[in-house]
Design an enzyme around this catalytic site. Structure first.
Site, PDB file in Angstrom:
ATOM      1  N   ASN A   9       0.872  -1.185   0.000  1.00 38.37           N
ATOM      2  CA  ASN A   9       0.000   0.000   0.000  1.00 38.37           C
ATOM      3  C   ASN A   9       0.906   1.231   0.000  1.00 38.37           C
ATOM      4  O   ASN A   9       1.499   1.567   1.012  1.00 38.37           O
ATOM      5  CB  ASN A   9      -0.884  -0.045   1.262  1.00 38.37           C
ATOM      6  CG  ASN A   9      -1.709   1.210   1.437  1.00 38.37           C
ATOM      7  OD1 ASN A   9      -1.808   2.045   0.537  1.00 38.37           O
ATOM      8  ND2 ASN A   9      -2.313   1.347   2.610  1.00 38.37           N
ATOM      9  N   TRP A  10       0.974   1.879  -1.143  1.00 37.83           N
ATOM     10  CA  TRP A  10       1.873   3.044  -1.260  1.00 37.83           C
ATOM     11  C   TRP A  10       1.302   4.291  -0.602  1.00 37.83           C
ATOM     12  O   TRP A  10       1.998   5.298  -0.477  1.00 37.83           O
ATOM     13  CB  TRP A  10       2.158   3.350  -2.744  1.00 37.83           C
ATOM     14  CG  TRP A  10       3.006   2.336  -3.435  1.00 37.83           C
ATOM     15  CD1 TRP A  10       3.466   1.148  -2.920  1.00 37.83           C
ATOM     16  CD2 TRP A  10       3.518   2.408  -4.774  1.00 37.83           C
ATOM     17  NE1 TRP A  10       4.221   0.476  -3.855  1.00 37.83           N
ATOM     18  CE2 TRP A  10       4.266   1.237  -5.012  1.00 37.83           C
ATOM     19  CE3 TRP A  10       3.394   3.339  -5.805  1.00 37.83           C
ATOM     20  CZ2 TRP A  10       4.908   0.989  -6.227  1.00 37.83           C
ATOM     21  CZ3 TRP A  10       4.029   3.087  -7.019  1.00 37.83           C
ATOM     22  CH2 TRP A  10       4.776   1.923  -7.218  1.00 37.83           C
ATOM     23  N   HIS A  98      -9.468   1.018   4.924  1.00 37.00           N
ATOM     24  CA  HIS A  98      -8.193   1.205   5.610  1.00 37.00           C
ATOM     25  C   HIS A  98      -8.398   2.164   6.785  1.00 37.00           C
ATOM     26  O   HIS A  98      -9.201   3.103   6.696  1.00 37.00           O
ATOM     27  CB  HIS A  98      -7.153   1.764   4.632  1.00 37.00           C
ATOM     28  CG  HIS A  98      -5.776   1.764   5.227  1.00 37.00           C
ATOM     29  ND1 HIS A  98      -5.357   2.746   6.093  1.00 37.00           N
ATOM     30  CD2 HIS A  98      -4.750   0.889   5.116  1.00 37.00           C
ATOM     31  CE1 HIS A  98      -4.116   2.470   6.479  1.00 37.00           C
ATOM     32  NE2 HIS A  98      -3.729   1.351   5.906  1.00 37.00           N
ATOM     33  N   SER A 216       3.530  -2.240  10.330  1.00 36.72           N
ATOM     34  CA  SER A 216       4.973  -2.285  10.553  1.00 36.72           C
ATOM     35  C   SER A 216       5.609  -3.645  10.230  1.00 36.72           C
ATOM     36  O   SER A 216       6.510  -4.107  10.928  1.00 36.72           O
ATOM     37  CB  SER A 216       5.313  -1.872  11.986  1.00 36.72           C
ATOM     38  OG  SER A 216       4.922  -0.525  12.215  1.00 36.72           O
ATOM     39  N   GLY A 237       2.837  -1.253   4.269  1.00 38.87           N
ATOM     40  CA  GLY A 237       2.877   0.177   3.965  1.00 38.87           C
ATOM     41  C   GLY A 237       4.300   0.609   3.651  1.00 38.87           C
ATOM     42  O   GLY A 237       4.818   0.384   2.547  1.00 38.87           O
ATOM     43  N   GLY A 238       4.946   1.215   4.623  1.00 35.36           N
ATOM     44  CA  GLY A 238       6.279   1.793   4.445  1.00 35.36           C
ATOM     45  C   GLY A 238       7.270   0.909   3.693  1.00 35.36           C
ATOM     46  O   GLY A 238       7.936   1.373   2.751  1.00 35.36           O
TER      47      GLY A 238
HETATM   48  P1  PGA Z   1       2.940   0.164   7.643  1.00 32.27           P
HETATM   49  O1  PGA Z   1       1.460   0.380   7.056  1.00 32.27           O
HETATM   50  O2  PGA Z   1       3.450  -1.130   7.076  1.00 32.27           O
HETATM   51  O3  PGA Z   1       3.718   1.359   7.188  1.00 32.27           O
HETATM   52  O4  PGA Z   1       2.804   0.104   9.140  1.00 32.27           O
HETATM   53  C1  PGA Z   1       0.575  -0.682   6.881  1.00 32.27           C
HETATM   54  C2  PGA Z   1      -0.717  -0.187   6.285  1.00 32.27           C
HETATM   55  O5  PGA Z   1      -1.192   0.904   6.659  1.00 32.27           O
HETATM   56  O6  PGA Z   1      -1.309  -0.856   5.414  1.00 32.27           O
END
Ligand code: PGA
Length: 254
Positions: A9-10, A98, A216, A237-238
């Site tokens: 998820n960018w 989300h 995370s 995400g990140g």
């Molecule tokens: P993150 O985000 O991996 O940066 O914690 C996950 C997400 O929001 O889908």
């Protein structure tokens, strides 16, 4: 056996040129290193980059997902796009519900149910997100919160349509914070979600539905998380903005 799935998820990152460069780099790694048993791969760029990303991954193992969809077919809804428009851009998946959309755009689970239905009717696969805040976990309400999100968000979805539903459990306190739920904490909620699906749709469907973990996830913790019985991959995400890290996470999901 449930096939694992890893989705990136960018969020609101990368302009069009940067998105094309990033998707091209991911495609290159996948072309050289993807093996048959690896997880399904979905990349969710911003809406602006969906159509060009879909063209760039044609013929590869990568599928393209959107981060949102409107529940209506078309009409006077400024700033929105429909499931059929996503489909026409080469999109096959869409993230619904989300926590950032719930938090900043007041999306409710009832609204998510309509989005889920609209996407499914256009043959898209939905990645329906649920998860509790820190406050809700600390006051021990997390099971109730998740139960409501699942029941309300899947309202009107038939057993047959569940083959187009993937659930993502993302504890809000673990998103972008560097704090991950322990593999055991995540497994506990995943098993709970599966039991909810079981009571609504029966065993065959609950055993087939994929439940991703998000919050995370990094190359360092992915293997342990994905090793749990009811965790079928991740929503990243990140780390999905770093092609090498993203691919390592995909590899950890075998
Ligand atoms: P993150 O985000 O991996 O940066 O914690 C996950 C997400 O929001 O889908």
């Amino acid at each position: 056996m449930r096939k694992k799935l890893v989705a990136g998820n960018w969020k609101m990152h990368k302009n069009l040129t940067e998105s094309q460069a990033l998707i091209t780099e991911i495609r290159g790694i996948v072309r050289d290193e993807f093996r048959q048993n690896d997880a399904e791969i979905v990349v969710c760029p911003t809406a602006l980059a969906l159509a060009s990303s879909a063209r760039l991954v044609e013929g590869s193992e990568i599928r393209i997902g959107a981060q949102n969809v409107n529940e209506n077919k078309e009409g006077a809804f400024t700033g929105e796009w429909s499931a059929s428009m996503l489909k026409s851009a080469g999109v096959s998946h869409v993230i619904v519900g989300h926590s950032e959309r719930r938090q900043y755009y007041n999306e409710t689970s009832q609204a998510c149910a309509l989005k889920n239905k609209a996407a499914i009717l256009e043959d898209l696969v939905v990645l329906y997100c649920v998860g509790e805040t820190l406050e809700e976990r600390e006051s021990n309400q997390h099971f109730d919160i998740i139960k409501n999100q699942i029941e309300q968000g899947l309202e009107g979805i038939t057993g047959e349509e569940m083959s187009q539903v993937v659930i993502a459990y993302e504890p809000v306190w673990a998103i972008g914070t560097g704090k991950t739920a322990s593999a055991e904490q995540a497994q506990e909620v995943h098993a709970f979600i599966r039991s909810l699906i079981d009571s609504k749709y029966g065993q065959a469907i609950s055993q087939a539905v994929r439940i991703l973990y998000g919050g995370s996830v990094k190359p360092e913790n992915a293997k342990q998380i994905f090793g749990m019985e009811d965790i079928d991959g991740g929503l990243i995400g990140g780390a999905s903005l770093k092609p090498r890290d993203f691919f390592e996470i995909i590899k950890a999901a075998q």
